[in-house]
Design an enzyme around this catalytic site. Sequence first.
Site, PDB file in Angstrom:
ATOM      1  N   THR A  96       0.830  -1.210   0.000  1.00 37.59           N
ATOM      2  CA  THR A  96       0.000   0.000   0.000  1.00 37.59           C
ATOM      3  C   THR A  96       0.866   1.263   0.000  1.00 37.59           C
ATOM      4  O   THR A  96       2.020   1.220   0.429  1.00 37.59           O
ATOM      5  CB  THR A  96      -0.848  -0.046   1.286  1.00 37.59           C
ATOM      6  OG1 THR A  96      -1.722  -1.153   1.165  1.00 37.59           O
ATOM      7  CG2 THR A  96      -1.630   1.210   1.548  1.00 37.59           C
ATOM      8  N   ARG A 116     -14.033  -7.996   0.129  1.00 30.33           N
ATOM      9  CA  ARG A 116     -13.258  -7.617   1.317  1.00 30.33           C
ATOM     10  C   ARG A 116     -12.694  -6.184   1.182  1.00 30.33           C
ATOM     11  O   ARG A 116     -12.139  -5.793   0.155  1.00 30.33           O
ATOM     12  CB  ARG A 116     -12.099  -8.606   1.496  1.00 30.33           C
ATOM     13  CG  ARG A 116     -11.204  -8.323   2.707  1.00 30.33           C
ATOM     14  CD  ARG A 116      -9.959  -7.559   2.333  1.00 30.33           C
ATOM     15  NE  ARG A 116      -9.045  -7.391   3.465  1.00 30.33           N
ATOM     16  CZ  ARG A 116      -8.018  -6.552   3.471  1.00 30.33           C
ATOM     17  NH1 ARG A 116      -7.761  -5.819   2.418  1.00 30.33           N
ATOM     18  NH2 ARG A 116      -7.241  -6.451   4.521  1.00 30.33           N
ATOM     19  N   VAL A 117     -12.833  -5.417   2.248  1.00 32.89           N
ATOM     20  CA  VAL A 117     -12.256  -4.071   2.298  1.00 32.89           C
ATOM     21  C   VAL A 117     -11.348  -4.009   3.530  1.00 32.89           C
ATOM     22  O   VAL A 117     -11.732  -4.463   4.610  1.00 32.89           O
ATOM     23  CB  VAL A 117     -13.368  -2.994   2.397  1.00 32.89           C
ATOM     24  CG1 VAL A 117     -12.777  -1.626   2.658  1.00 32.89           C
ATOM     25  CG2 VAL A 117     -14.203  -2.977   1.123  1.00 32.89           C
ATOM     26  N   ASP A 161      -8.223  -1.714   5.859  1.00 28.17           N
ATOM     27  CA  ASP A 161      -8.206  -0.511   6.710  1.00 28.17           C
ATOM     28  C   ASP A 161      -7.954   0.784   5.930  1.00 28.17           C
ATOM     29  O   ASP A 161      -8.316   1.861   6.396  1.00 28.17           O
ATOM     30  CB  ASP A 161      -7.100  -0.642   7.766  1.00 28.17           C
ATOM     31  CG  ASP A 161      -5.730  -0.767   7.102  1.00 28.17           C
ATOM     32  OD1 ASP A 161      -5.587  -1.605   6.182  1.00 28.17           O
ATOM     33  OD2 ASP A 161      -4.807  -0.026   7.474  1.00 28.17           O
ATOM     34  N   THR A 191      -0.054   0.995   6.964  1.00 27.71           N
ATOM     35  CA  THR A 191       0.069  -0.112   6.019  1.00 27.71           C
ATOM     36  C   THR A 191       0.319  -1.400   6.785  1.00 27.71           C
ATOM     37  O   THR A 191       1.047  -1.409   7.773  1.00 27.71           O
ATOM     38  CB  THR A 191       1.205   0.124   4.998  1.00 27.71           C
ATOM     39  OG1 THR A 191       1.316  -1.033   4.172  1.00 27.71           O
ATOM     40  CG2 THR A 191       2.533   0.410   5.669  1.00 27.71           C
ATOM     41  N   GLY A 221      -4.718  -5.315   7.203  1.00 24.76           N
ATOM     42  CA  GLY A 221      -5.820  -4.395   7.458  1.00 24.76           C
ATOM     43  C   GLY A 221      -6.793  -4.776   8.550  1.00 24.76           C
ATOM     44  O   GLY A 221      -7.280  -3.912   9.289  1.00 24.76           O
TER      45      GLY A 221
END
Length: 377
Positions: A243, A271-272, A274, A294, A297
């Site tokens: 990230t 899925r999502v 943080d 990073t 998550g």
Amino acid sequence: MAFSGLQTVFATVAIVNCIKQFATGGNRMNESIFQACFRLFLYFGVWVVVVGFVYSQELVSGSRIGIAIHGGAGTILKENMSPEEEETYRAELREALLVGYEILKGGGSSLDAVEKAINILEDSPLFNAGKGAVFTNSGTNELDASIMDGKTLNAGAVAAVKHTKNPISLARLVMEKSPHVMLVGEGAAVFAEKLGMKPVPQEYFYTEKRWLQLQKIKAREKSVAPDKPVPRGSQSRTEKFGTVGVVALDQDGNLAAGTSTGGMTNKRFGRVGDSPIIGAGTYANNQTCAVSATGHGEYFIRGVIAYDVSALMQYGGLSLAEAADKVIREKLGAMGGSGGIIAIDREGNIAMPFNTAGMYRGYMDRNGKPVIRIYRD
Ligand code: ASP
């Protein structure tokens, strides 16, 4: 009684002459020593006045700017990277850092610095954001991003967007041009088009490296437990991180933070992580600090990591370094989570703790020089 300029000069000369007479007793030798000392004293005085003036200008205009950047944390080991590969990462991070820094130096806002620096990393195939985003289990790319303004506490975020070249810019539009904080999937795409953002096809996000990573994980999954879902944390750590994020302080003393990602390789079911969650992966508050995270998550969401750093400063009176260290080295570690953060406070102090082997990261030092680091050094 008010003195005119000329009266002040005469008075000063008279006082100096008196001191000279008293100190030298009229002796010529002593007189030249007195003159040398007096000149030295004068030079020192001028230096003090000049330095004091410059310093006070800095404080008055609040021109202590600062910026820090990350390109993901994970098992990044020197022995796994060729010098050329390492240099490519360093060069990309340096470029993004300089783009952000130039904006700040020119009096631009921390929000602009964050967005434009992240755009550079999103356009690079090296990082897991924008162009270089990782693949989901079904072979698509679904991107997440968020941005926060420390002055107003406004924030914008997008999740699971599939056709946005620069998700951080869309997150900023959500913040500035919608009454909402977070838009996801199809709705976010409609919003983007309405605001004139041109969609890119999914193929834009194809990179061989990321595709092979997905195939490798899938093959491993099959060989371990063909019918069962992957247990938490079973992926190789190099395959799931990368990230990008930026935190900045501008000349007006405003803080901002932003984070952009493709999420985790092989993610399923929408899925999502943080990164687009305000308080977990991104947070900024002029009272305290700006943070971009990073790492794995799920742990950052449950630990409300980015906000926790700010809260420890605001309510616990901790310094940025203390708060950042406590949250990453103590709390995140104790939860079993891995990753790191970059953070900057309103004085321009920077902290970048992580509990993984490495984290792509950088900042501009007080002399305006870029400092890039990758490993634990
Ligand atoms: N935090 C990101 C996520 O869980 C991944 C990363 O930082 O590499 O989606």
